[in-house]
Design an enzyme around this catalytic site. Sequence first.
Site, PDB file in Angstrom:
ATOM      1  N   HIS A 167      -0.464   9.304  -1.647  1.00 28.26           N
ATOM      2  CA  HIS A 167       0.551   9.787  -2.686  1.00 28.26           C
ATOM      3  C   HIS A 167       1.166   9.227  -3.641  1.00 28.26           C
ATOM      4  CE1 HIS A 167       3.002   8.586   0.731  1.00 28.26           C
ATOM      5  NE2 HIS A 167       3.822   8.783  -0.005  1.00 28.26           N
ATOM      6  N   HIS A 210       3.676   4.012  -7.760  1.00 25.58           N
ATOM      7  CA  HIS A 210       2.482   3.419  -7.239  1.00 25.58           C
ATOM      8  C   HIS A 210       2.046   4.538  -6.211  1.00 25.58           C
ATOM      9  CE1 HIS A 210       5.630   2.299  -4.423  1.00 25.58           C
ATOM     10  NE2 HIS A 210       4.719   2.188  -3.494  1.00 25.58           N
TER      11      HIS A 210
END
Length: 171
Positions: free
Chosen positions: A116, A34
């Site tokens: 990220h 995620h």
Amino acid sequence: MKYGIAVFPDKKVQEAADRLRIRHDPHYSLIPAHLTVREAESWSDEKLAAAIAHLEAVSTALSPFTIAFNRVSSFFPVSHVLYMALEDPSPMVQLHQQVCTGPLALEEQRYVYTPHLTLAQQLTADELYDLYGNWRMNKVNLTSTIEKLTLLQQSDKGTWKQLRAFDLKKT
């Protein structure tokens, strides 16, 4: 209870990330691949209700968007983390800024938000150098359409479950 907000990339991106995460990310079994939108924290029932109302409003004001991962990068020397980086982080930064307003405004930001997808963390210095040297040589060319914002809740065992998803639906 602890709550967090994230977006989940397409299955293709998750599978590519999981091939690396399975051995090098101790959180692999706790949460799927995620991108964190807002760090986890403990909320009261009142703050949870306010957060849900806020996320409903934010999600209706935003359109789905596409992100592209183009490289492996590191947060070294701040932390021993390797991650898939975005070619253009601005859509995720804008999402973060929209979410972190009103009842979810951050009192103190501990770091600059860098969207990220974590691949490896809690590495020794030697592991970091070795993995980064190998992984940065591989081409990364993955895209994903982000259509939902997800509110997560952490269980007593540390796993994260989806409490509610909010469709990005601005037309």
